[in-house]
Design an enzyme around this catalytic site. Structure first.
Site, short mmCIF file in Angstrom:
data_model
loop_
_atom_site.label_atom_id
_atom_site.label_comp_id
_atom_site.label_asym_id
_atom_site.label_seq_id
_atom_site.Cartn_x
_atom_site.Cartn_y
_atom_site.Cartn_z
N HIS A 77 57.44 100.74 44.26
CA HIS A 77 57.41 99.86 43.08
C HIS A 77 58.63 98.95 43.12
O HIS A 77 59.69 99.30 42.62
CB HIS A 77 57.39 100.72 41.81
N HIS A 99 59.39 94.66 42.93
CA HIS A 99 58.95 93.26 42.86
C HIS A 99 59.92 92.44 43.68
O HIS A 99 61.12 92.42 43.37
CB HIS A 99 58.96 92.78 41.40
N HIS A 124 50.38 98.21 36.70
CA HIS A 124 51.37 98.65 35.73
C HIS A 124 50.61 99.12 34.48
O HIS A 124 49.72 98.41 33.99
CB HIS A 124 52.28 97.49 35.32
N GLU A 152 54.04 101.45 30.52
CA GLU A 152 55.48 101.13 30.58
C GLU A 152 55.95 100.93 29.14
O GLU A 152 56.69 101.76 28.61
CB GLU A 152 55.71 99.86 31.42
N ASP A 202 62.02 98.90 40.91
CA ASP A 202 61.35 97.87 40.11
C ASP A 202 61.94 96.47 40.36
O ASP A 202 61.39 95.71 41.15
CB ASP A 202 61.41 98.25 38.62
N ASP A 203 63.04 96.14 39.67
CA ASP A 203 63.68 94.82 39.81
C ASP A 203 65.18 95.04 39.93
O ASP A 203 65.96 94.74 39.01
CB ASP A 203 63.37 93.97 38.56
N1 ADE Z 1 57.23 92.19 36.66
C1 ADE Z 1 58.40 92.49 37.23
N2 ADE Z 1 58.88 93.64 36.74
C2 ADE Z 1 57.99 94.09 35.84
C3 ADE Z 1 57.91 95.21 34.99
N3 ADE Z 1 58.85 96.15 34.95
N4 ADE Z 1 56.84 95.33 34.17
C4 ADE Z 1 55.88 94.40 34.18
N5 ADE Z 1 55.92 93.32 34.94
C5 ADE Z 1 56.95 93.16 35.78
ZN ZN Z 2 57.25 96.70 37.90
#
Ligand code: ADE
Ligand code: ZN
Length: 322
Positions: A19, A21, A199, A202, A280-281
């Site tokens: 996971h 991005h 997703h 969340e 994630d990011d």
């Molecule tokens: N795009 C990038 N990170 C995300 C996240 N945590 N939830 C939904 N969309 C995303």
């Molecule tokens: Zn994500």
């Protein structure tokens, strides 16, 4: 304090990341460098000023800044540099395999061609395999705040690069954009033998996880932590060993959990769920995979056995062959 030996154990154990991005791995230094060479203005003057803006009250606060940052990516070389920088982080974190998300619609809407995005990422994937020994797959995600016709158009275009793409996912603003909205595009992707992920759970309730499973037929849920409010769903996920790609620092930074010590990850493992740790990011949330492991292990008092279980789960849940 986490012990030195557990810290070593975390950094040495091989991991996969499921996971991530790619646009969320865009570090401010590289963003400024690419902006400069593309003659694009960033609304922050310095790297420090930009980093200071990374305070998020919720998912949407983050998405607004994240889409803004992606605007400087124009050329194939930009996508290559972004992806290669992430692979170098994989090497540092002993991530030996990664399944990367990209958001084509974010770039297509600015006139960037699908070919530019896919070729830049693919060239980096090939170089990373050869030079760093890291294997990877690419998953393209549909933006759920846009309509399904846009997702279908994106899928049709992506079919020209079928050999480079293993699956499709669903990301962006969750609440108010139920998985059911994307039923047709996921059915079409399934016909093309793409792997399906989404997703769900969340910020949205457990019903969105049921929706992703029943309406979209996904084989993996991204995040999914809101399943813990739904006994029936916990049983279903455990029985069917549905992978949940959990991202603790993301949940903390987006205020999905108040404190990492309240994070449900340990309880998820205790319930037999196939959960693992992802970043994630990471450029926005303060850490790559090892940092996610470290802070979570400290907050939840995870043992070596827990760490081993999480790393094993990451391989089991991947799309790698047996
Ligand atoms: N795009 C990038 N990170 C995300 C996240 N945590 N939830 C939904 N969309 C995303
Ligand atoms: Zn994500």
């Amino acid at each position: 304090m986490i012990s030195e030996s557990l810290e070593k154990y975390i950094s040495n154990i091989p991991k996969t990341e499921l996971h991530l991005h790619i646009e969320g791995s865009f570090e401010p230094e590289l963003m400024f460098e690419i902006a400069r060479r593309n003659n694009i203005n960033i609304r922050f003057k310095t790297v420090e000023e930009l980093r200071k803006a990374y305070q998020f009250g919720n998912l949407q606060d983050f998405l607004d800044i994240y889409y803004d940052g992606a605007n400087v990516l124009i050329h194939e070389q930009d996508f290559y540099d972004l992806t290669m920088a992430y692979f170098r982080k994989c090497k540092e974190n002993n991530v030996v395999h990664t399944e990367i998300f990209a958001d084509p619609q974010t770039h297509l809407s600015r006139g960037v061609k699908m070919e530019t995005i896919i070729n830049g990422i693919t060239r980096a994937r090939e170089d990373a395999e050869r030079e760093l020994g890291i294997s990877s797959y690419l998953i393209i995600c549909f933006l759920r705040h846009l309509d399904e016709d846009s997702a279908i158009e994106t899928l049709e275009e992506a079919l020209n690069y079928k050999n480079e793409i293993i699956g499709v996912g669903l990301d962006s603003s969750e609440v108010g954009n139920h998985p059911e909205k994307f039923k047709r595009v996921f059915a079409r992707a399934k016909e093309e033998d793409f792997r399906l992920v989404a997703h769900a759970g969340e910020e949205g309730p457990s019903e969105y996880i049921w929706g992703a499973l029943r309406e979209l037929n996904v084989s993996r849920i991204d995040h999914g932590i809101r399943c813990m409010n739904d006994e029936g769903l916990i049983d279903y996920l455990a029985e069917n060993q549905v992978p949940l790609t959990v991202c603790p620092l993301s949940n903390l930074k987006l205020q999905v959990v108040k404190n990492l010590s309240h994070h449900p990850l340990k309880e998820m493992l205790n319930n037999g769920l196939l959960a693992m740790i992802n970043s994630d990011d990471p450029a926005y949330f303060g850490g790559y995979v090892n940092e996610n492991f470290l802070q979570t292990a400290e907050a939840l008092n995870l043992s070596e056995e827990d760490i081993l279980q999480l790393a094993k789960n990451s391989f089991k849940a991947s799309f790698l062959p047996e």
